[in-house]
Design a protein around this motif. Structure first.
Motif, PDB file in Angstrom:
ATOM      1  N   TYR A 111       0.809  -1.220   0.000  1.00 11.34           N
ATOM      2  CA  TYR A 111       0.000   0.000   0.000  1.00 11.34           C
ATOM      3  C   TYR A 111       0.849   1.281   0.000  1.00 11.34           C
ATOM      4  O   TYR A 111       0.530   2.244  -0.674  1.00 11.34           O
ATOM      5  CB  TYR A 111      -0.928   0.028   1.221  1.00 11.34           C
ATOM      6  CG  TYR A 111      -2.023  -1.013   1.211  1.00 11.34           C
ATOM      7  CD1 TYR A 111      -2.648  -1.393   0.033  1.00 11.34           C
ATOM      8  CD2 TYR A 111      -2.456  -1.613   2.402  1.00 11.34           C
ATOM      9  CE1 TYR A 111      -3.647  -2.348   0.023  1.00 11.34           C
ATOM     10  CE2 TYR A 111      -3.461  -2.567   2.405  1.00 11.34           C
ATOM     11  CZ  TYR A 111      -4.054  -2.935   1.215  1.00 11.34           C
ATOM     12  OH  TYR A 111      -5.045  -3.872   1.207  1.00 11.34           O
ATOM     13  N   TYR A 112       1.945   1.255   0.768  1.00 12.52           N
ATOM     14  CA  TYR A 112       2.666   2.505   1.010  1.00 12.52           C
ATOM     15  C   TYR A 112       3.425   3.024  -0.214  1.00 12.52           C
ATOM     16  O   TYR A 112       3.805   4.197  -0.256  1.00 12.52           O
ATOM     17  CB  TYR A 112       3.614   2.362   2.210  1.00 12.52           C
ATOM     18  CG  TYR A 112       4.864   1.554   1.955  1.00 12.52           C
ATOM     19  CD1 TYR A 112       6.098   2.179   1.801  1.00 12.52           C
ATOM     20  CD2 TYR A 112       4.823   0.166   1.888  1.00 12.52           C
ATOM     21  CE1 TYR A 112       7.262   1.450   1.572  1.00 12.52           C
ATOM     22  CE2 TYR A 112       5.964  -0.571   1.676  1.00 12.52           C
ATOM     23  CZ  TYR A 112       7.178   0.067   1.508  1.00 12.52           C
ATOM     24  OH  TYR A 112       8.316  -0.671   1.288  1.00 12.52           O
ATOM     25  N   GLN A 135      -4.960  -0.414  -2.418  1.00 16.56           N
ATOM     26  CA  GLN A 135      -6.022   0.028  -1.516  1.00 16.56           C
ATOM     27  C   GLN A 135      -7.187   0.562  -2.349  1.00 16.56           C
ATOM     28  O   GLN A 135      -6.986   1.235  -3.356  1.00 16.56           O
ATOM     29  CB  GLN A 135      -5.482   1.122  -0.595  1.00 16.56           C
ATOM     30  CG  GLN A 135      -6.456   1.563   0.480  1.00 16.56           C
ATOM     31  CD  GLN A 135      -5.821   2.547   1.451  1.00 16.56           C
ATOM     32  OE1 GLN A 135      -4.597   2.614   1.568  1.00 16.56           O
ATOM     33  NE2 GLN A 135      -6.641   3.309   2.149  1.00 16.56           N
ATOM     34  N   LYS A 136      -8.406   0.265  -1.960  1.00 12.94           N
ATOM     35  CA  LYS A 136      -9.582   0.619  -2.752  1.00 12.94           C
ATOM     36  C   LYS A 136      -9.627   2.110  -3.080  1.00 12.94           C
ATOM     37  O   LYS A 136      -9.952   2.495  -4.209  1.00 12.94           O
ATOM     38  CB  LYS A 136     -10.857   0.212  -2.000  1.00 12.94           C
ATOM     39  CG  LYS A 136     -12.140   0.509  -2.773  1.00 12.94           C
ATOM     40  CD  LYS A 136     -13.370  -0.014  -2.038  1.00 12.94           C
ATOM     41  CE  LYS A 136     -14.638   0.280  -2.851  1.00 12.94           C
ATOM     42  NZ  LYS A 136     -15.847  -0.283  -2.200  1.00 12.94           N
ATOM     43  N   LYS A 180      -6.289  -3.404   7.324  1.00 14.97           N
ATOM     44  CA  LYS A 180      -7.428  -2.722   7.941  1.00 14.97           C
ATOM     45  C   LYS A 180      -8.360  -2.088   6.919  1.00 14.97           C
ATOM     46  O   LYS A 180      -9.353  -1.466   7.291  1.00 14.97           O
ATOM     47  CB  LYS A 180      -6.914  -1.647   8.911  1.00 14.97           C
ATOM     48  CG  LYS A 180      -6.128  -2.215  10.089  1.00 14.97           C
ATOM     49  CD  LYS A 180      -5.638  -1.121  11.006  1.00 14.97           C
ATOM     50  CE  LYS A 180      -4.847  -1.697  12.175  1.00 14.97           C
ATOM     51  NZ  LYS A 180      -4.343  -0.628  13.089  1.00 14.97           N
ATOM     52  N   VAL A 181      -8.027  -2.237   5.628  1.00 14.15           N
ATOM     53  CA  VAL A 181      -8.823  -1.604   4.577  1.00 14.15           C
ATOM     54  C   VAL A 181      -9.189  -2.627   3.514  1.00 14.15           C
ATOM     55  O   VAL A 181      -8.579  -3.695   3.405  1.00 14.15           O
ATOM     56  CB  VAL A 181      -8.047  -0.440   3.915  1.00 14.15           C
ATOM     57  CG1 VAL A 181      -7.773   0.667   4.927  1.00 14.15           C
ATOM     58  CG2 VAL A 181      -6.750  -0.940   3.295  1.00 14.15           C
ATOM     59  N   THR A 182     -10.200  -2.280   2.717  1.00 19.65           N
ATOM     60  CA  THR A 182     -10.578  -3.087   1.559  1.00 19.65           C
ATOM     61  C   THR A 182      -9.621  -2.785   0.406  1.00 19.65           C
ATOM     62  O   THR A 182      -9.182  -1.649   0.233  1.00 19.65           O
ATOM     63  CB  THR A 182     -12.024  -2.780   1.140  1.00 19.65           C
ATOM     64  OG1 THR A 182     -12.898  -3.141   2.206  1.00 19.65           O
ATOM     65  CG2 THR A 182     -12.424  -3.549  -0.111  1.00 19.65           C
ATOM     66  N   SER A 183      -9.306  -3.804  -0.374  1.00 11.60           N
ATOM     67  CA  SER A 183      -8.436  -3.643  -1.533  1.00 11.60           C
ATOM     68  C   SER A 183      -9.264  -3.745  -2.817  1.00 11.60           C
ATOM     69  O   SER A 183     -10.419  -4.168  -2.802  1.00 11.60           O
ATOM     70  CB  SER A 183      -7.346  -4.719  -1.544  1.00 11.60           C
ATOM     71  OG  SER A 183      -6.584  -4.666  -0.351  1.00 11.60           O
ATOM     72  N   SER A 184      -8.646  -3.350  -3.926  1.00 12.84           N
ATOM     73  CA  SER A 184      -9.283  -3.473  -5.238  1.00 12.84           C
ATOM     74  C   SER A 184      -8.228  -3.854  -6.259  1.00 12.84           C
ATOM     75  O   SER A 184      -7.052  -3.489  -6.124  1.00 12.84           O
ATOM     76  CB  SER A 184      -9.946  -2.158  -5.665  1.00 12.84           C
ATOM     77  OG  SER A 184     -10.990  -1.795  -4.801  1.00 12.84           O
TER      78      SER A 184
END
Length: 283
Positions: A111-112, A135-136, A180-184
């Motif tokens: 993500y980063y 990340q979504k 902790k987040v939804t991905s896409s």
């Protein structure tokens, strides 16, 4: 196995086989391009990719490199699997492309650095398409349409190149450890040259860099008027005339102007700058 995800590398290993299958199913069967994977992790996606084509992979984690070299020892011997250890962004800086021939990028990105990798892949003339897990919210920014909340510079840069689409969302429990987040999964299919060539979006690297500076100015205060933001570098009367030529309101916000129009406005402002520069040189 004994390998755990490392926070310093933003690792979340994709383990859900149904998600892996969806990614593979979204890929064309007859593509002649090479395959590049960034951050193969434990190699679960890599294993599926190798059933389609050879894979050139880039992994920063030395422990994972040792594991991958052992897991795919047979494929390494036949050079079906080629693994490079190190920072992929640093590699791009040194050689400008990740492959010597046209390639498709498929990856579960940390993500980063996901946004930085996507932007660098867009610059890579050998990269023909991207199917990347991000990340979504990042995926939405690249795929957003004008007037949508997430529409901005990232979407414009990607959509100038071709087709951009969020293929599907991936819940946290598909990963180990779960984020902790939804991905896409984001798909970007290039359909024309980015820089140079008869059909290039930009004439050269300098013009592309200038367009990125234009976008930073245009979206410097996203909810303020485009005209207001652009007065940081141009005369208000000129900006107003350009908006009127495009039948746009003087109150237009930058996110309300579509990708093609942003590109057109940039080209018109570039002509003005070139004219002023020539006039100054002749004086």
């Amino acid at each position: 196995m004994g390998i755990k995800a490392k926070k310093m590398f933003g690792q979340n290993f994709l383990k859900d086989s149904s998600v892996l299958h969806q990614i593979i199913q979204s890929m064309p069967e007859d593509s002649p391009n090479a395959l590049v994977e960034i951050g193969p992790g434990l190699g679960d996606l890599t294993q599926w990719l190798l059933q389609k084509r050879g894979v050139v992979a880039y992994e920063v984690d030395t422990d994972l490199c040792a594991y991958l070299n052992e897991r795919f020892a047979k494929e390494r011997k036949t050079e079906q699997f080629v693994l490079h250890q190190g920072d992929v962004l640093a590699r791009w800086e040194k050689q400008e492309t990740l492959a010597t021939k046209p390639y498709d990028l498929v990856a579960n990105l940390p993500y980063y650095i996901a946004t930085a990798i996507i932007l660098r892949a867009l610059r890579d003339t050998q990269c023909q398409s991207l199917r990347v897990m991000v990340q979504k919210e990042v995926a939405q920014k690249f795929a957003a349409a004008p007037k949508e909340k997430h529409f901005g510079a990232l979407g414009i840069l990607a959509q100038l190149l071709g087709h951009v689409e969020v293929l599907f969302d991936v819940p946290p429990h598909a990963f180990e450890p779960p984020p902790k987040v939804t991905s896409s999964v984001l798909w970007i299919q290039k359909r024309r040259e980015y820089v140079g060539g008869e059909h290039g979006v930009f004439k050269n690297e300098a013009q592309r860099d200038a367009f990125e500076r234009y976008l930073r100015m245009a979206f410097s205060a996203p909810r303020k008027r485009w005209l207001k933001n652009m007065t940081l570098g141009f005369e208000k009367t000129l900006l107003a005339s350009l908006l009127e030529e495009q039948a746009l309101s003087l109150n237009s916000r930058p996110h309300e102007i579509d990708t093609a129009t942003h590109h057109h406005l940039f080209k018109q402002l570039t002509k003005v700058n070139d004219y002023v520069r020539n006039e100054q040189q002749q004086q």
